[in-house]
Design a protein around this motif. Structure first.
Motif, PDB file in Angstrom:
ATOM      1  N   LYS A 207       0.779  -1.017   0.079  1.00 46.33           N
ATOM      2  CA  LYS A 207      -0.057  -0.072  -0.045  1.00 46.33           C
ATOM      3  C   LYS A 207       0.872   1.314   0.119  1.00 46.33           C
ATOM      4  N   MET A 208       2.120   1.047   0.422  1.00 45.71           N
ATOM      5  CA  MET A 208       3.019   2.276   0.604  1.00 45.71           C
ATOM      6  C   MET A 208       3.708   2.357  -0.691  1.00 45.71           C
ATOM      7  N   ILE A 209       3.785   1.564  -1.639  1.00 45.34           N
ATOM      8  CA  ILE A 209       4.348   1.632  -3.052  1.00 45.34           C
ATOM      9  C   ILE A 209       3.876   3.110  -3.609  1.00 45.34           C
ATOM     10  N   HIS A 210       4.867   3.750  -4.218  1.00 46.99           N
ATOM     11  CA  HIS A 210       4.810   5.188  -4.892  1.00 46.99           C
ATOM     12  C   HIS A 210       4.902   4.635  -6.343  1.00 46.99           C
ATOM     13  N   TRP A 211       3.739   4.454  -7.075  1.00 47.57           N
ATOM     14  CA  TRP A 211       3.577   3.890  -8.429  1.00 47.57           C
ATOM     15  C   TRP A 211       4.232   4.787  -9.280  1.00 47.57           C
ATOM     16  N   LYS A 212       3.731   6.239  -9.347  1.00 47.80           N
ATOM     17  CA  LYS A 212       4.396   6.889 -10.162  1.00 47.80           C
ATOM     18  C   LYS A 212       5.719   7.045 -10.412  1.00 47.80           C
ATOM     19  N   ILE A 213       6.583   7.158  -9.440  1.00 50.28           N
ATOM     20  CA  ILE A 213       8.074   7.136  -9.182  1.00 50.28           C
ATOM     21  C   ILE A 213       8.598   5.747  -9.437  1.00 50.28           C
ATOM     22  N   SER A 214       7.885   4.652  -9.154  1.00 45.18           N
ATOM     23  CA  SER A 214       8.393   3.442  -9.393  1.00 45.18           C
ATOM     24  C   SER A 214       8.272   3.293 -11.037  1.00 45.18           C
ATOM     25  N   GLN A 215       7.339   3.458 -11.737  1.00 46.94           N
ATOM     26  CA  GLN A 215       7.084   3.520 -13.012  1.00 46.94           C
ATOM     27  C   GLN A 215       8.262   4.526 -13.901  1.00 46.94           C
ATOM     28  N   LYS A 216       8.439   5.621 -13.275  1.00 53.29           N
ATOM     29  CA  LYS A 216       9.218   6.555 -13.782  1.00 53.29           C
ATOM     30  C   LYS A 216      10.935   5.969 -13.772  1.00 53.29           C
ATOM     31  N   LEU A 217      11.038   5.514 -12.501  1.00 54.47           N
ATOM     32  CA  LEU A 217      12.669   5.310 -12.312  1.00 54.47           C
ATOM     33  C   LEU A 217      12.901   3.488 -12.792  1.00 54.47           C
ATOM     34  N   GLY A 218      11.926   2.877 -12.648  1.00 55.80           N
ATOM     35  CA  GLY A 218      11.943   1.402 -13.170  1.00 55.80           C
ATOM     36  C   GLY A 218      12.184   0.458 -12.273  1.00 55.80           C
ATOM     37  N   GLU A 219      12.124   0.963 -10.908  1.00 55.00           N
ATOM     38  CA  GLU A 219      12.363  -0.029  -9.944  1.00 55.00           C
ATOM     39  C   GLU A 219      11.108   0.596  -8.777  1.00 55.00           C
ATOM     40  N   LEU A 220      11.053  -0.473  -7.740  1.00 58.86           N
ATOM     41  CA  LEU A 220       9.823  -0.130  -6.648  1.00 58.86           C
ATOM     42  C   LEU A 220      10.441   0.923  -5.630  1.00 58.86           C
ATOM     43  N   TYR A 221       9.644   1.932  -5.415  1.00 59.19           N
ATOM     44  CA  TYR A 221       9.978   2.675  -4.413  1.00 59.19           C
ATOM     45  C   TYR A 221       8.599   2.998  -3.498  1.00 59.19           C
ATOM     46  N   VAL A 222       8.854   3.079  -2.252  1.00 60.86           N
ATOM     47  CA  VAL A 222       7.839   3.279  -1.395  1.00 60.86           C
ATOM     48  C   VAL A 222       7.971   4.668  -0.472  1.00 60.86           C
ATOM     49  N   LYS A 223       6.579   5.025   0.067  1.00 58.07           N
ATOM     50  CA  LYS A 223       6.733   6.232   0.726  1.00 58.07           C
ATOM     51  C   LYS A 223       6.822   5.895   2.281  1.00 58.07           C
ATOM     52  N   GLU A 224       7.599   6.789   2.803  1.00 58.00           N
ATOM     53  CA  GLU A 224       7.893   6.592   4.342  1.00 58.00           C
ATOM     54  C   GLU A 224       6.678   7.494   5.102  1.00 58.00           C
ATOM     55  N   PRO A 225       5.926   6.990   5.868  1.00 60.40           N
ATOM     56  CA  PRO A 225       4.796   7.855   6.490  1.00 60.40           C
ATOM     57  C   PRO A 225       5.351   8.824   7.338  1.00 60.40           C
ATOM     58  N   GLY A 226       4.797   9.800   7.468  1.00 54.41           N
ATOM     59  CA  GLY A 226       5.265  11.065   8.456  1.00 54.41           C
ATOM     60  C   GLY A 226       4.549  10.942   9.931  1.00 54.41           C
ATOM     61  N   LEU A 227       5.622  11.586  10.948  1.00 56.68           N
ATOM     62  CA  LEU A 227       5.186  11.558  12.286  1.00 56.68           C
ATOM     63  C   LEU A 227       4.476  12.768  12.665  1.00 56.68           C
TER      64      LEU A 227
END
Length: 365
Positions: A207-227
C-alpha cells in the motif's frame, strides 16, 4: 515529667526523714497518702491509654504571608480525667518540602472535649499538610506518661500569586491551534503524510508503494509515513531533585509561573496540557487544560506535588514513554540545570526552559 518526678522524689524523701526524726503519725499518714497517690496516677495513666483522640478544624485556603488559625480538638472518651495532654504537630509544605514542628498542651476532664488554637504562616504557595505525629497523655501530677502514635492529618492550600505573563504565539499557530504538524526530522506511522521516498525492501506494505515514481525509475519505491506532531503546548513541571543546589522556595516560584502561563494560554483560548512525574505514585501524569475550570480542578493536586531525589528527571521519563506522541512546543519548568535535555526534543518541537529568578515573558515559535 522529669521535673515532676524529681519534685515527687524530694517530697517523699522529706516525709521519710521527717517521720524518722519525729515519729509523727501525721507525717506517716502523709507519706502513705503520697505513695497511694503515686499508685493511683500510675494506674490512671494505664487506664487512659488510647482513650483520648483528636481532630482538626483547618481553614481550606490562605494567601501567602497570611497568618491563619485553626483548632485541634481533644476528646476524652473515658470517665477519668486526662491530666495533661501534649500533641506534636507537623506542618509540611508538600511543594517546597519545608517543615515545622510545634507542641500544643491541654487538659480534658472525663467525657469532655477541649480545644487548643494553633496558627501557621507560609511565605510560599503550596499544600500545607498538618498532622499529629504523636499524642502524650499523662496523669494529673505528670509522673507517668503514655504515648499514642496517631495518623491524623488535614491539608490547607496556600494560594499561588499570579505572575504577569504575556505568551506570544506565532501566526501559523494562532490561526488553527488544534491542527496537526509533521516532523521534518523523523519518520512516523501516519500514511496521510509522506516523510520521504526510499527503495522498496522485503516486508514493506504494498500500500505504501509510490507507483508513479516506481514507473518512472523502473524500480519499486515506497513512501515513508510522516510523524504527526500536535500543534499544542506541553507545560512540564519537574519534580525530580538531582542536586542540592536549589532553594526550597524555587518549586513554589516555578509553580506560580506554570499556573500563570497556563492561565494566560487559557484566556487566549489555546488548549494545552500540563505534565509532571508523580514521585509518590511513580508515574507520569498529563492533564488537558481547555478552560479555567479545568485548571482550577487540578490546582490542589499541583500544589501537593512532592519533590524527590532521583537519578533521572521526569522529562527524561516523558521522552521515553511519549516519544511517538510529541508536542509542538514544550515549556520545561525546572530548578535543575537542564543540561542537554533540549537535544532530546530538537527534532520534533520548540523547547524552552523556565527557571527560578528568570522573567516569564515567553515567546513560543
Amino acid at each position: 515529667m522529669k521535673k515532676s518526678r524529681i519534685l515527687a522524689g524530694i517530697w517523699m524523701l522529706f516525709l521519710v526523714l521527717a517521720y524518722l526524726v519525729s515519729a509523727s503519725i501525721t507525717i506517716g499518714i502523709a507519706a502513705v497518702a503520697t505513695v497511694l497517690l503515686c499508685f493511683f496516677c500510675f494506674f490512671l495513666s494505664i487506664a487512659m491509654k488510647n482513650k483520648v483522640t483528636c481532630y482538626f478544624e483547618v481553614p481550606d485556603m490562605a494567601e501567602k504571608e497570611q497568618q491563619v488559625y485553626g483548632k485541634l480538638i481533644f476528646e476524652n472518651h473515658s470517665l477519668l480525667p486526662a491530666g495533661r495532654l501534649r500533641a506534636e504537630l507537623l506542618f509540611q509544605n508538600l511543594l517546597t518540602g519545608e517543615k515545622e514542628i510545634c507542641h500544643l498542651d491541654s487538659m480534658a476532664a472525663g467525657k469532655e472535649k477541649t480545644e487548643t488554637k494553633w496558627s501557621v504562616c507560609s511565605n510560599c504557595c503550596g499544600a500545607i499538610r498538618i498532622s499529629v505525629q504523636k499524642l502524650l497523655v499523662s496523669d494529673m501530677l505528670g509522673l507517668f506518661l503514655t504515648e499514642q502514635k496517631l495518623n491524623i492529618s488535614d491539608t490547607m492550600i496556600v494560594l499561588p500569586e499570579m505572575k504577569t505573563v504575556e505568551v506570544q504565539v506565532g501566526d501559523s499557530f494562532t490561526t488553527d491551534w488544534e491542527s496537526i504538524q509533521y516532523s521534518e526530522q523523523k519518520k512516523g506511522d501516519d500514511p496521510g503524510e509522506t516523510f520521504g521516498i526510499r527503495e522498496y525492501q522485503p516486508g514493506d506494505s504494498t500500500k505504501m508503494i509510490h507507483w508513479k515514481i516506481s514507473q518512472k525509475l523502473g524500480e519499486l519505491y515506497v513512501k515513508e509515513p510522516g510523524l504527526p506532531v500536535e500543534n499544542a503546548v506541553l507545560l512540564f513541571f519537574e519534580t525530580a531533585k538531582l542536586t542540592g543546589d536549589s532553594r526550597t522556595s524555587d518549586q513554589a516560584e516555578l509553580m506560580e509561573k506554570l499556573i500563570s502561563v497556563s492561565e494566560n494560554l487559557t484566556e487566549k483560548g489555546m488548549h494545552h496540557k500540563i505534565g509532571w512525574y508523580d514521585q509518590k505514585k511513580e508515574q507520569l501524569c498529563m492533564e488537558e487544560i481547555d478552560s479555567a475550570d479545568n485548571l482550577a480542578q487540578i490546582i490542589h493536586g499541583l500544589l501537593s506535588l512532592e519533590r524527590k531525589e532521583k537519578t533521572f528527571t521526569g522529562l527524561q521519563e516523558y521522552a521515553q514513554k511519549y516519544q511517538e506522541q510529541p508536542f509542538g512546543h514544550i515549556l520545561y519548568f525546572t530548578a535543575e540545570d537542564p543540561g542537554n535535555l533540549a537535544d532530546l526534543f530538537a527534532w520534533q518541537c520548540s523547547f524552552q526552559t523556565v527557571r527560578p529568578g528568570e522573567d516569564v515573558g515567553i515567546l513560543l515559535i
